[in-house]
Design an enzyme around this catalytic site. Structure first.
Site, PDB file in Angstrom:
ATOM      1  N   CYS A 122      34.376  47.645  36.742  1.00 53.76           N
ATOM      2  CA  CYS A 122      35.643  47.249  36.122  1.00 53.76           C
ATOM      3  C   CYS A 122      36.220  48.280  35.162  1.00 53.76           C
ATOM      4  CB  CYS A 122      35.463  45.913  35.413  1.00 53.76           C
ATOM      5  SG  CYS A 122      34.647  44.660  36.428  1.00 53.76           S
ATOM      6  N   HIS A 247      41.377  44.991  31.655  1.00 61.46           N
ATOM      7  CA  HIS A 247      40.793  44.572  32.921  1.00 61.46           C
ATOM      8  C   HIS A 247      41.108  43.095  33.137  1.00 61.46           C
ATOM      9  CE1 HIS A 247      38.139  43.528  36.089  1.00 61.46           C
ATOM     10  NE2 HIS A 247      37.243  42.943  35.321  1.00 61.46           N
ATOM     11  N   ASN A 277      40.772  38.998  40.253  1.00 61.15           N
ATOM     12  CA  ASN A 277      40.004  40.078  39.643  1.00 61.15           C
ATOM     13  C   ASN A 277      39.664  41.087  40.732  1.00 61.15           C
ATOM     14  OD1 ASN A 277      38.001  41.750  38.632  1.00 61.15           O
ATOM     15  ND2 ASN A 277      36.881  40.120  37.602  1.00 61.15           N
TER      16      ASN A 277
END
Length: 321
Positions: A122, A247, A277
């Site tokens: 990430c 993120h 995500n």
């Protein structure tokens, strides 16, 4: 005799951005229809996601990277012959070898560039743009193509509602080049290796897994000070930011950090609502979409904050292209 060394320009910046999301939209109801034991209200309250994109069965990490990269090159006004290094941030290639970067470069017609992948999950995009900037400033490259591309739909356990509802597929790209003014503030990065396996691909099942509560506590407890330190080192006050692009892990995490920074809603990226995500791709995807919509003026300061698997993190203020 002493070795000769190379030296590049003093400053670098992002010259252009691009992004790609697969056409296949997967809503919360679609997951329910597939047999996932959940409901729309539960998903929205837990992670804030209404829908995500999943790649078609034959669509690969490199396919998506190529789409985003082509747009970034056009946005930056540079061609394949102007690029001499390609970096790909990804943790979802189907095999560890070969890397995505050389394949991507060949597809784009970039001749014999330095090319490698960065697997930092990430936070991978922020690490990658810093590697690109350092290569240019050291005289090892002139223009660097950085692409973050993730295809999590191939790693999901559809019986685990805590993970399969979250993840999506996408790619985001940036071209990094020289600049007359500083385009990157100092990076504030680090890791909490004691919790390195909180986010992982299971060795036995090959499914994505995570300790969601541990990651939530870590992110909400430690990331706001990292973000503030990145602003301090760049000499930018939070209220002077044009945008905050963290993120896109969880809407509750994003909102908690934004509140501690004192930022209004309109300055905070919430791409997770319609993209899910997408790990390393979340930051360039969200930034490219905000720039495309005219929400971030050219040259304005933007705070990037990557955090997740590792547990590694990286915060940095950059100028928008």
């Amino acid at each position: 005799m002493p070795l000769l060394t190379a030296q590049g320009p003093e400053h670098t910046r992002i010259l252009g951005l691009g992004h790609y999301r697969p056409a296949n939209v997967v809503t919360n109801q679609d997951l329910i229809d597939r047999g996932v034991d959940t409901d729309d209200a539960w998903i929205r309250s837990r992670v804030g996601i209404a829908e995500r994109r999943w790649a078609d069965p034959g669509e690969t990490v490199v396919d998506m990277a190529e789409q985003a990269a082509s747009k970034a090159l056009a946005s930056a006004g540079v061609g394949a012959t102007d690029i001499d290094m390609v970096l790909v941030a990804t943790c979802t290639m189907p095999t560890p070898v070969p890397a995505a970067a050389p394949n991507l470069a060949a597809r784009l017609g970039i001749d014999a560039p330095g090319a490698y992948d960065i697997s930092s999950g990430c936070s991978g995009f922020v690490y990658s743009i810093n590697a690109a900037s350092a290569a240019i400033r050291a005289g090892q490259a002139t223009n660097v193509l950085v692409v973050a591309s993730e295809r999590f739909s191939g790693w999901l356990d559809m019986t685990d509602r805590s993970t399969c509802i979250i993840l999506g597929d996408a790619a985001g790209a940036a071209v990094i080049g020289s600049s007359d003014v500083p385009g990157f503030g100092p990076a504030v990065w680090g890791s909490d290796g004691a919790q390195y396996d909180s986010v992982a691909i299971d060795e036995q099942t090959r499914f994505f897994r995570q300790d969601g509560q541990a990651v939530y506590r870590w992110a909400t407890g430690t990331m706001a000070p990292i973000a503030l330190e990145a602003c301090r080192r760049a000499g930018v006050k939070p209220e002077e930011l044009a945008a905050f692009i963290p993120h896109q892990a969880n809407l509750r995490i994003i909102d908690a950090i934004a509140r501690r920074l004192g930022l209004p809603d309109e300055k905070v990226a919430r791409d997770i609502v319609t993209s899910g995500n997408t790990s390393a791709a979340t930051i360039p995807l969200a930034m490219s979409r905000m720039v495309e919509r005219g929400e971030i003026p050219s040259g304005a300061p933007v705070l990037l904050l990557g955090f997740g698997s590792g547990l590694a993190y990286a915060g940095q203020v950059v100028l928008a292209p």
